[in-house]
Motif scaffolding. Sequence first.
Motif, PDB file in Angstrom:
ATOM      1  N   ARG A   1     -73.254   3.704 -24.624  1.00  0.00           N
ATOM      2  CA  ARG A   1     -72.672   4.934 -25.167  1.00  0.00           C
ATOM      3  C   ARG A   1     -71.965   5.786 -24.102  1.00  0.00           C
ATOM      4  O   ARG A   1     -71.306   6.768 -24.428  1.00  0.00           O
TER       5      ARG A   1
ATOM      6  N   ASN B   1     -69.765   4.297 -22.335  1.00  0.00           N
ATOM      7  CA  ASN B   1     -68.572   3.453 -22.199  1.00  0.00           C
ATOM      8  C   ASN B   1     -68.601   2.581 -20.943  1.00  0.00           C
ATOM      9  O   ASN B   1     -67.551   2.230 -20.397  1.00  0.00           O
TER      10      ASN B   1
ATOM     11  N   LEU C   1     -70.304  -2.328 -24.853  1.00  0.00           N
ATOM     12  CA  LEU C   1     -70.402  -1.156 -23.990  1.00  0.00           C
ATOM     13  C   LEU C   1     -71.594  -0.299 -24.399  1.00  0.00           C
ATOM     14  O   LEU C   1     -72.007  -0.319 -25.564  1.00  0.00           O
TER      15      LEU C   1
ATOM     16  N   TYR D   1     -70.031  -0.894 -29.404  1.00  0.00           N
ATOM     17  CA  TYR D   1     -71.165  -0.296 -28.706  1.00  0.00           C
ATOM     18  C   TYR D   1     -72.385  -1.200 -28.826  1.00  0.00           C
ATOM     19  O   TYR D   1     -72.507  -1.986 -29.772  1.00  0.00           O
TER      20      TYR D   1
ATOM     21  N   LYS E   1     -65.700  -0.094 -16.133  1.00  0.00           N
ATOM     22  CA  LYS E   1     -64.867   0.192 -17.296  1.00  0.00           C
ATOM     23  C   LYS E   1     -64.207  -1.088 -17.799  1.00  0.00           C
ATOM     24  O   LYS E   1     -63.570  -1.812 -17.036  1.00  0.00           O
TER      25      LYS E   1
END
Length: 221
Positions: free
Chosen positions: A100, A102, A98, A75, A42
Amino acid sequence: MQAYEFINNLIPPLKLKDKTKMALAWMEEIRTDILPVVDEGKFLGLIRDEMIFDLNRPEEEIAKITPECPKCWVYQDKHIYDVLKVSAEHQSNVVAVLNRDNTYLGVVTMEDAIAAFADSLSIQSQGSVLVLSMNMTDYSLAEIARIIESENTKVLSSFISNDPLDDSKIKLTLKLDQPELRHIKATLERFGYKILDHYQEEVGISSEGDRIGNLLRFLDI
């Protein structure tokens, strides 16, 4: 021209348990002042060297610093233009990428993004740049290109922005494949188009700095 194509794999992400002294060593090694922070895939944000200097604790973990710009990302399938837009919004030299789900994939540097954008706009090509001002209702790229092509010249790329001299109008910047603009300017003026400025490009852009400089002039930044 999607963001994932320009991920710079030489820039490593920091983990929360990494020491601040290691982060500074990485920054010095790859010559950057900013690195992304990632926790279990993340993206958490960005840390600058000045934030580490302010903490002044070489053995402290990165977790002790709150990353900035947690929304400085795009994205992976977004256009390189979106990378530049996010960079400008957050005033950051890097933008995270990132998928999709995330999940963090990497970062794109502004040097890479600008170089790619310059290539897409034919900034490095021989020719010239012509800047027009007009009402949005009068804008027709097909018509303008037809007029320019009547002078044996082609439009390589175009860019629209607000006219700084008149909020009610737009500014159309055109990259043309010919350096000679005298006849083109006269023809466009005969059709009622207002010419704000023009630039003749150098033949053979020789360096990354030259290419970036030409892009900034093209965008009038």
